[in-house]
Design an enzyme around this catalytic site. Structure first.
Site, PDB file in Angstrom:
ATOM      1  N   TYR A 163       0.833  -1.208   0.000  1.00  0.00           N
ATOM      2  CA  TYR A 163       0.000   0.000   0.000  1.00  0.00           C
ATOM      3  C   TYR A 163       0.869   1.260   0.000  1.00  0.00           C
ATOM      4  O   TYR A 163       0.604   2.217  -0.740  1.00  0.00           O
ATOM      5  CB  TYR A 163      -0.897  -0.055   1.230  1.00  0.00           C
ATOM      6  N   LYS A 167       0.827   4.044  -2.955  1.00  0.00           N
ATOM      7  CA  LYS A 167       0.409   5.407  -2.653  1.00  0.00           C
ATOM      8  C   LYS A 167       1.539   6.411  -2.905  1.00  0.00           C
ATOM      9  O   LYS A 167       1.285   7.550  -3.329  1.00  0.00           O
ATOM     10  CB  LYS A 167      -0.076   5.509  -1.205  1.00  0.00           C
TER      11      LYS A 167
END
Length: 298
Positions: A163, A167
């Site tokens: 993640y 991101k």
């Protein structure tokens, strides 16, 4: 009567079936936008679109995988065919598969990077192709891209390497898009939101307790709807001078993130010897800002 900020503009919001995405879709509709409500879940997409229509707005659900190339092109075409154009892309869809790096599987890495990073690129690419075509035809639109990064992508988060990487990539992609698409009337910005969502509530008891709504009825800083006002403004024609920027948003607080800025430097004017660099690096780091701690680090 006060004019609505996005009256007549056309917006696509991905991952709009719940949480922050749903709040964005409702907020854009409340400010006069016609909204394409995208979600992977059929019931959620239709429910949010119906909610907008019932309130007197215009919306259409599009059920698709944001990382599917052909589905991305079809979604842009649906917006243009249904509402006569496209002005705003809000890339919001995502999910998590948390694991420490040493335990993370290839599938867990690929799935999260695919939906977050590729999912942003797919929608952005097809929308940008439409906006470039419109610009070359003399119909340049005041187009807006609002991407969704995360505090994890800016500062790191233990147990979320997939993640975090996705991101962080979205932040860089936003800066790239701002540089490449400006000539076509497009701005690109990113937000790093902090709010109560299905992802954060599933991140453990401590996080769930932190995110819970206050029992005394006071201001709910973790309400997903707190994130949407900035996104709606960034999607408007008023934000034309703002591009390539990242904003952290939580409750009533908006923070500009100065990512990827050069800091202290020292130029010898010739090649360094490895043994020289220890004190040089120490001096440079002493003159530079201290990094924000990684979330969850001890």
């Amino acid at each position: 009567m006060v004019d609505k900020l996005n009256e007549g503009r056309v917006a696509i919001v991905t991952g709009a079936g719940q949480g922050i995405g749903r709040a964005h879709a409702l907020a854009f509709a409340a400010e006069g936008a016609q909204v394409v409500v995208n979600d992977f879940d059929t019931n959620s997409a239709h429910a949010v679109a119906d909610e907008i229509v019932t309130a007197g707005g215009r919306a259409i659900p599009v059920v698709s995988d944001v990382a599917d190339w052909d589905a991305g092109a079809a979604m842009i075409a649906t917006a243009v065919d249904t509402f006569g154009g496209l002005d705003i892309i809000v890339n919001n869809a995502g999910f998590v598969r948390d694991r420490m790096l040493v335990a993370m599987s290839e599938d867990e890495w690929d799935a999260v990077v695919r939906v977050h990073l590729k999912g942003h690129f797919v929608t952005l690419h097809h929308a940008a192709a439409y906006w470039r075509s419109e610009s070359k035809a003399g119909r340049q639109r005041t187009a807006r891209i609002i991407n969704t990064s995360s505090g994890a992508g800016l500062f790191g988060s233990v147990g979320q390497g997939n993640y975090v990487a996705a991101k962080a990539g979205i932040t860089a992609l936003t800066i790239q898009a701002a540089a490449e698409l400006g000539n076509y009337g497009v701005t690109a910005n990113a937000i790093a939101p902090s709010a109560r969502t299905q992802m954060t509530m599933g991140a453990g008891e401590a996080m769930a307790a932190q995110m819970a709504a206050p029992a005394d009825g006071s201001f709910d800083a973790m309400d997903p709807a707190n994130i949407s006002p900035l996104v709606v403004w960034l999607g408007s024609t008023e934000s034309s001078s703002v591009t390539g920027r990242v904003f952290e948003v939580e409750g009533g607080k908006v923070t500009v993130i100065d990512a990827f800025q050069r800091s202290a430097e020292q130029d010898k004017g010739s090649r360094w010897a490895p043994g020289e660099l220890g004190p040089v690096v120490d001096e440079l780091l002493a003159k530079s800002p201290v990094p924000v701690p990684v979330y969850g680090a001890r």
